[in-house]
Design a protein around this motif. Structure first.
Motif, mmCIF file in Angstrom:
data_model
loop_
_atom_site.group_PDB
_atom_site.id
_atom_site.type_symbol
_atom_site.label_atom_id
_atom_site.label_comp_id
_atom_site.label_asym_id
_atom_site.label_seq_id
_atom_site.Cartn_x
_atom_site.Cartn_y
_atom_site.Cartn_z
ATOM 1 N N PHE A 142 85.767 19.800 164.243
ATOM 2 C CA PHE A 142 85.592 19.486 165.386
ATOM 3 C C PHE A 142 86.956 19.651 166.351
ATOM 4 C CE2 PHE A 142 85.673 16.099 168.922
ATOM 5 C CZ PHE A 142 84.514 16.299 169.453
ATOM 6 N N THR A 143 87.024 20.491 167.503
ATOM 7 C CA THR A 143 88.230 20.481 168.199
ATOM 8 C C THR A 143 87.895 20.582 169.608
ATOM 9 O OG1 THR A 143 88.126 22.729 168.106
ATOM 10 C CG2 THR A 143 89.751 21.763 166.154
ATOM 11 N N ARG A 144 88.902 19.949 170.578
ATOM 12 C CA ARG A 144 88.511 20.158 171.889
ATOM 13 C C ARG A 144 89.549 21.209 172.466
ATOM 14 N NH1 ARG A 144 89.755 15.398 176.298
ATOM 15 N NH2 ARG A 144 90.165 16.685 178.187
ATOM 16 N N LYS A 145 88.898 22.147 173.248
ATOM 17 C CA LYS A 145 89.808 23.275 174.023
ATOM 18 C C LYS A 145 89.161 23.422 175.529
ATOM 19 C CE LYS A 145 91.388 27.954 173.454
ATOM 20 N NZ LYS A 145 91.213 29.246 172.638
ATOM 21 N N ASP A 146 89.791 22.896 176.393
ATOM 22 C CA ASP A 146 89.163 22.897 177.576
ATOM 23 C C ASP A 146 89.231 24.217 178.573
ATOM 24 O OD1 ASP A 146 88.472 20.171 177.128
ATOM 25 O OD2 ASP A 146 90.106 19.506 178.403
ATOM 26 N N THR A 147 88.639 24.458 179.406
ATOM 27 C CA THR A 147 88.636 25.452 180.541
ATOM 28 C C THR A 147 89.096 24.869 181.587
ATOM 29 O OG1 THR A 147 86.274 25.334 181.473
ATOM 30 C CG2 THR A 147 86.640 26.632 179.425
ATOM 31 N N ILE A 185 79.250 25.001 170.717
ATOM 32 C CA ILE A 185 80.174 24.616 171.765
ATOM 33 C C ILE A 185 79.513 23.751 172.761
ATOM 34 C CG2 ILE A 185 81.461 25.683 173.596
ATOM 35 C CD1 ILE A 185 81.355 28.639 171.958
ATOM 36 N N ILE A 186 80.099 22.753 172.984
ATOM 37 C CA ILE A 186 79.635 21.790 173.941
ATOM 38 C C ILE A 186 80.649 21.575 175.285
ATOM 39 C CG2 ILE A 186 79.100 19.313 174.470
ATOM 40 C CD1 ILE A 186 79.662 20.151 170.650
ATOM 41 N N ASP A 194 98.473 28.073 183.938
ATOM 42 C CA ASP A 194 98.561 26.624 183.914
ATOM 43 C C ASP A 194 97.442 25.977 183.020
ATOM 44 O OD1 ASP A 194 100.752 26.259 185.445
ATOM 45 O OD2 ASP A 194 99.435 26.805 187.477
ATOM 46 N N GLN A 195 96.576 26.834 182.122
ATOM 47 C CA GLN A 195 95.725 26.128 181.194
ATOM 48 C C GLN A 195 96.206 25.182 180.272
ATOM 49 O OE1 GLN A 195 92.218 26.639 181.380
ATOM 50 N NE2 GLN A 195 92.480 24.814 179.936
ATOM 51 N N LEU A 196 95.655 24.130 180.134
ATOM 52 C CA LEU A 196 95.934 22.978 179.368
ATOM 53 C C LEU A 196 95.687 23.202 177.846
ATOM 54 C CD1 LEU A 196 97.122 20.135 178.568
ATOM 55 C CD2 LEU A 196 94.635 19.465 178.664
ATOM 56 N N MET A 197 96.597 23.617 176.811
ATOM 57 C CA MET A 197 96.317 23.943 175.387
ATOM 58 C C MET A 197 96.300 22.959 174.628
ATOM 59 S SD MET A 197 95.599 26.862 176.284
ATOM 60 C CE MET A 197 95.232 27.689 174.575
ATOM 61 N N VAL A 198 97.279 21.891 174.786
ATOM 62 C CA VAL A 198 97.470 20.789 173.825
ATOM 63 C C VAL A 198 97.733 19.498 174.768
ATOM 64 C CG1 VAL A 198 98.990 19.765 172.291
ATOM 65 C CG2 VAL A 198 98.415 22.261 172.173
ATOM 66 N N GLN A 204 98.645 11.975 167.589
ATOM 67 C CA GLN A 204 96.890 11.976 167.727
ATOM 68 C C GLN A 204 96.702 13.015 168.828
ATOM 69 O OE1 GLN A 204 94.809 10.025 165.862
ATOM 70 N NE2 GLN A 204 96.495 9.310 164.713
ATOM 71 N N VAL A 205 95.863 14.073 168.086
ATOM 72 C CA VAL A 205 95.520 15.220 168.985
ATOM 73 C C VAL A 205 94.248 14.899 169.871
ATOM 74 C CG1 VAL A 205 95.089 17.658 169.204
ATOM 75 C CG2 VAL A 205 96.658 16.788 167.515
ATOM 76 N N GLU A 206 94.573 14.844 171.014
ATOM 77 C CA GLU A 206 93.256 14.961 172.022
ATOM 78 C C GLU A 206 92.996 16.295 172.409
ATOM 79 O OE1 GLU A 206 93.798 11.982 175.244
ATOM 80 O OE2 GLU A 206 92.912 13.297 176.682
ATOM 81 N N VAL A 207 93.395 17.329 172.611
ATOM 82 C CA VAL A 207 93.049 18.301 173.043
ATOM 83 C C VAL A 207 93.982 19.406 172.225
ATOM 84 C CG1 VAL A 207 93.137 20.451 174.909
ATOM 85 C CG2 VAL A 207 92.830 17.561 175.652
#
Length: 218
Positions: free
Chosen positions: A108-113, A182-183, A60-64, A80-83
């Motif tokens: 710069f990209t966002r990739k959550d955990t 990595i922030i 269930d990890q959000l990828m996009v 427009q890409v947010e994640v």
């Protein structure tokens, strides 16, 4: 960024804002497909704006997550890409050429955990002690800068804005390895609860036949 986010109102209760956002998601017309191990969900909101999310089926990890707005005249903006990554096919030809020509520039990209919002900035070769990551509470944004003045980046956290949650400096951290900064911002309890509720809602959505989820509801 063309996303549907609730404006920051200091007097607005964060619990009410989160509930309002959850109701907006529940009220959107949703279509889902499972493709390549991902659950892809298309949201169509009453005002014509659209959102697409992709989650890994296994965990269930959000990828996009990406957005497209509809103007008053009925035309649609580019996605427009947010994640997630912005791939060449998702940008215009001129922008694509500029990206290819500037491949050594910071990316710069966002990739959550599951527990954190996370951003990666590639092609930053400086040592870790050169970087700083801070919160600007007035502008509601994170700021990354280098002491050598070679890099500066200011960005917001749309999820926090949509839920009207204050930014907490103690939740922000960073590390650096392999020319990548990595922030990380630890998700507050309100966000974790909201994400769990929405995942339960998504599992109720009937999965359509394999195909392009972005076109299903148009």
């Amino acid at each position: 960024m063309g996303c549907l986010r609730l404006p920051w109102r200091p007097g607005r209760c964060s619990k009410m804002a989160a509930q309002s956002w959850l109701e907006s998601l529940r009220g959107a017309k949703k279509t889902a497909v499972v493709q390549d191990g991902k659950r892809k969900v298309h949201y169509l909101f009453p005002d014509g704006n659209e959102m697409v999310e992709e989650h890994e089926v296994s965990n269930d990890q959000l990828m996009v997550r990406k957005w497209r707005q509809k103007s008053q005249l009925g035309s649609r903006s580019p996605w427009q890409v947010e994640v997630g990554e912005t791939f060449p096919g998702a940008v215009g030809s001129l922008e694509q050429q500029l990206i290819q020509e500037s491949s050594s520039n910071p990316i710069f990209t966002r990739k959550d955990t599951k527990t954190s919002f996370q951003w990666r900035i590639r092609n930053l070769p400086y040592p870790k002690n050169v970087y700083s990551a801070t919160i600007d509470p007035d502008q509601r944004c994170c700021i990354v800068r280098t002491s050598n003045k070679k890099y500066y980046k200011k960005f917001n956290i749309p999820d926090m804005d949509r839920c009207n949650l204050p930014l907490d400096s103690s939740a922000l951290s960073f590390t650096h390895a392999n020319n990548t900064l990595i922030i990380t911002y630890k998700k507050p309890t309100e966000i974790l609860q909201l994400e769990q509720e929405m995942l339960q809602e998504l599992k109720k959505v009937k999965v359509a036949e394999d195909g392009d989820v972005e076109c299903k509801t148009q």
